[in-house]
Design a protein around this motif. Sequence first.
Motif, mmCIF file in Angstrom:
data_model
loop_
_atom_site.group_PDB
_atom_site.id
_atom_site.type_symbol
_atom_site.label_atom_id
_atom_site.label_comp_id
_atom_site.label_asym_id
_atom_site.label_seq_id
_atom_site.Cartn_x
_atom_site.Cartn_y
_atom_site.Cartn_z
ATOM 1 N N PRO A 122 -14.896 30.674 7.242
ATOM 2 C CA PRO A 122 -15.095 32.020 6.703
ATOM 3 C C PRO A 122 -16.254 32.085 5.704
ATOM 4 O O PRO A 122 -16.808 33.150 5.455
ATOM 5 C CB PRO A 122 -13.752 32.323 6.026
ATOM 6 C CG PRO A 122 -13.166 30.969 5.724
ATOM 7 C CD PRO A 122 -13.611 30.092 6.837
ATOM 8 N N TYR A 123 -16.588 30.982 5.105
ATOM 9 C CA TYR A 123 -17.749 30.885 4.221
ATOM 10 C C TYR A 123 -18.328 29.468 4.362
ATOM 11 O O TYR A 123 -17.587 28.528 4.637
ATOM 12 C CB TYR A 123 -17.378 31.178 2.761
ATOM 13 C CG TYR A 123 -16.296 30.279 2.218
ATOM 14 C CD1 TYR A 123 -16.609 29.062 1.623
ATOM 15 C CD2 TYR A 123 -14.946 30.637 2.308
ATOM 16 C CE1 TYR A 123 -15.620 28.222 1.131
ATOM 17 C CE2 TYR A 123 -13.946 29.799 1.827
ATOM 18 C CZ TYR A 123 -14.294 28.598 1.238
ATOM 19 O OH TYR A 123 -13.318 27.769 0.757
ATOM 20 N N PHE A 124 -19.634 29.325 4.169
ATOM 21 C CA PHE A 124 -20.264 28.026 4.417
ATOM 22 C C PHE A 124 -21.696 28.028 3.890
ATOM 23 O O PHE A 124 -22.256 29.066 3.532
ATOM 24 C CB PHE A 124 -20.274 27.706 5.921
ATOM 25 C CG PHE A 124 -20.871 28.795 6.758
ATOM 26 C CD1 PHE A 124 -22.239 28.832 7.017
ATOM 27 C CD2 PHE A 124 -20.066 29.807 7.276
ATOM 28 C CE1 PHE A 124 -22.804 29.838 7.766
ATOM 29 C CE2 PHE A 124 -20.621 30.828 8.035
ATOM 30 C CZ PHE A 124 -21.999 30.845 8.283
ATOM 31 N N PRO B 220 -14.910 22.919 -0.544
ATOM 32 C CA PRO B 220 -13.779 23.456 -1.307
ATOM 33 C C PRO B 220 -14.270 24.470 -2.342
ATOM 34 O O PRO B 220 -15.414 24.406 -2.804
ATOM 35 C CB PRO B 220 -13.194 22.209 -1.984
ATOM 36 C CG PRO B 220 -13.668 21.061 -1.171
ATOM 37 C CD PRO B 220 -15.016 21.462 -0.651
ATOM 38 N N SER B 221 -13.423 25.382 -2.706
ATOM 39 C CA SER B 221 -13.788 26.435 -3.664
ATOM 40 C C SER B 221 -14.308 25.832 -4.966
ATOM 41 O O SER B 221 -13.711 24.923 -5.535
ATOM 42 C CB SER B 221 -12.566 27.318 -3.965
ATOM 43 O OG SER B 221 -12.904 28.319 -4.895
ATOM 44 N N GLY B 222 -15.456 26.315 -5.416
ATOM 45 C CA GLY B 222 -16.036 25.854 -6.675
ATOM 46 C C GLY B 222 -16.963 24.660 -6.540
ATOM 47 O O GLY B 222 -17.667 24.302 -7.482
ATOM 48 N N ALA B 223 -16.989 24.000 -5.357
ATOM 49 C CA ALA B 223 -17.842 22.836 -5.158
ATOM 50 C C ALA B 223 -19.294 23.277 -4.967
ATOM 51 O O ALA B 223 -19.567 24.369 -4.477
ATOM 52 C CB ALA B 223 -17.376 22.035 -3.953
ATOM 53 N N ILE C 125 -20.870 15.579 5.209
ATOM 54 C CA ILE C 125 -20.142 16.833 5.401
ATOM 55 C C ILE C 125 -18.636 16.577 5.442
ATOM 56 O O ILE C 125 -17.851 17.294 4.823
ATOM 57 C CB ILE C 125 -20.615 17.539 6.691
ATOM 58 C CG1 ILE C 125 -21.996 18.167 6.457
ATOM 59 C CG2 ILE C 125 -19.613 18.615 7.130
ATOM 60 C CD1 ILE C 125 -22.628 18.757 7.708
ATOM 61 N N GLU C 126 -18.229 15.533 6.164
ATOM 62 C CA GLU C 126 -16.802 15.226 6.276
ATOM 63 C C GLU C 126 -16.237 14.724 4.954
ATOM 64 O O GLU C 126 -15.063 14.916 4.669
ATOM 65 C CB GLU C 126 -16.592 14.196 7.378
ATOM 66 C CG GLU C 126 -16.884 14.748 8.768
ATOM 67 C CD GLU C 126 -16.752 13.709 9.853
ATOM 68 O OE1 GLU C 126 -16.389 12.552 9.523
ATOM 69 O OE2 GLU C 126 -17.004 14.030 11.029
ATOM 70 N N ARG C 127 -17.082 14.091 4.146
ATOM 71 C CA ARG C 127 -16.618 13.601 2.853
ATOM 72 C C ARG C 127 -16.490 14.731 1.832
ATOM 73 O O ARG C 127 -15.571 14.743 1.022
ATOM 74 C CB ARG C 127 -17.556 12.514 2.340
ATOM 75 C CG ARG C 127 -17.202 11.954 0.973
ATOM 76 C CD ARG C 127 -17.474 10.480 0.896
ATOM 77 N NE ARG C 127 -18.842 10.127 1.246
ATOM 78 C CZ ARG C 127 -19.859 10.141 0.370
ATOM 79 N NH1 ARG C 127 -19.638 10.525 -0.879
ATOM 80 N NH2 ARG C 127 -21.059 9.785 0.748
ATOM 81 N N TYR C 128 -17.430 15.664 1.876
ATOM 82 C CA TYR C 128 -17.428 16.745 0.890
ATOM 83 C C TYR C 128 -16.585 17.948 1.309
ATOM 84 O O TYR C 128 -16.104 18.687 0.448
ATOM 85 C CB TYR C 128 -18.867 17.218 0.630
ATOM 86 C CG TYR C 128 -19.645 16.347 -0.325
ATOM 87 C CD1 TYR C 128 -19.714 16.640 -1.682
ATOM 88 C CD2 TYR C 128 -20.324 15.211 0.133
ATOM 89 C CE1 TYR C 128 -20.437 15.844 -2.558
ATOM 90 C CE2 TYR C 128 -21.043 14.408 -0.738
ATOM 91 C CZ TYR C 128 -21.100 14.723 -2.080
ATOM 92 O OH TYR C 128 -21.817 13.938 -2.945
ATOM 93 N N GLY C 129 -16.425 18.155 2.593
ATOM 94 C CA GLY C 129 -15.698 19.335 3.056
ATOM 95 C C GLY C 129 -15.426 19.227 4.544
ATOM 96 O O GLY C 129 -14.892 18.232 5.019
#
Length: 390
Positions: free
Chosen positions: A168-170, A221-224, A198-202
């Motif tokens: 939904p957001y990226f 994740p929200s706020g990252a 990408i897989e490590r951060y989100g």
Amino acid sequence: MDILIVDDETVIREGIQRTLQNRFPEHNIHLAANAEQAIALLRSHRIQIVLTDILMPGMTGLEFMNMSRTRYPHVKWVVISAYSEFSYAQEAVRLGAKDYLLKPIGKEVLGDMIGKLSEEIARETELIEDAELLKANRKYLQEAVFQRFAQGLDTGRIDMGPFMEQHPYFHLIMVKMESDKPVFLENYIIENVLQELIERYGKGFVTVHDNKSLLGLVTLPSGASVNQLVDELRSHLVKYLKVPFQIMNTELIEHFQAVPAEVQRMRQASTTQVYEHHASGSDRSIEVALQYMRTHYQADLSLEKVASIVYLNPVYFSQLFKQKTGQGFKEYVTHLRLEQAKQLLLNPKLKLADVAERIGYQDMRHFSQVFRKKYGVTPSDYRQEHTQMV
């Protein structure tokens, strides 16, 4: 079962191939002389075991393994090497290698090792093959559809709804290279490094945008912050890439339909952004080159050949080599060969012509001239003097 053998020495590749075909005629054996050929085979076949040499043109075996293990988690890796240094074996184990074999490899040892891995793979295959294949097919379809959509092309009747629900957001991240040669290997490096980050951060994926650009989509994740991911990506690419590159990224995108316009904006921005090109991996490049030269001193050690091993421009490699070693390339090769000749001359059973040939000189007269110029005595005089001392 499909087995891939990666080694730049034809004799080694074909020797392992014959051994395995004699003992396991039911297996398919694939051969590659470098990482680039190996990557193509990984993509076109269901490879289950990879035996890779450490020193190869373009990318070391350990780097190849490190780059590939995320995208091909089912592969069993075996490292083969002429070097017994603990650091190589330690790194191979850290990366998940099943074994570390020293050349020359015994036929029984090789056969037993492949037999054990075959049994392990057979047990795993029953449980996960179908599920993995379905997941991989869905992933590749998703990436292909997004690639067309990002370029503003028609995606046909494919419903983008499920895709948008997952993200939904990226952020979008584009890596673009500048090179007058094919960048197949560099594409592979970027794709695997960016996917792992990408897989490590989100969550998200990477797709090829064009022949010199890749595009990543990441939902954090929200706020990252995406900046931390980009900074780490840059540090890895500085280490591995040998060509200039750019990294661009977007702010947070909340409407999927904005993707084509954002991609176009990044492409336009790339025309004014300065390319990054670092040589921080130069120490490692020279280390790999020296290891290769010590092992292949008797073969073709032209500047162009060795520069290709570490994937550097020959002129730049020549300058870098002298800067790091204090010797010119040709001077170092001559020293390396003649030091080996001194050891061989202590064996009275070897003819002088045999000594010359073993260190890479086909012309006996030329060998004698070079030897005398460096040490002040002929090879015959050196042998006579030192064998009397023994």
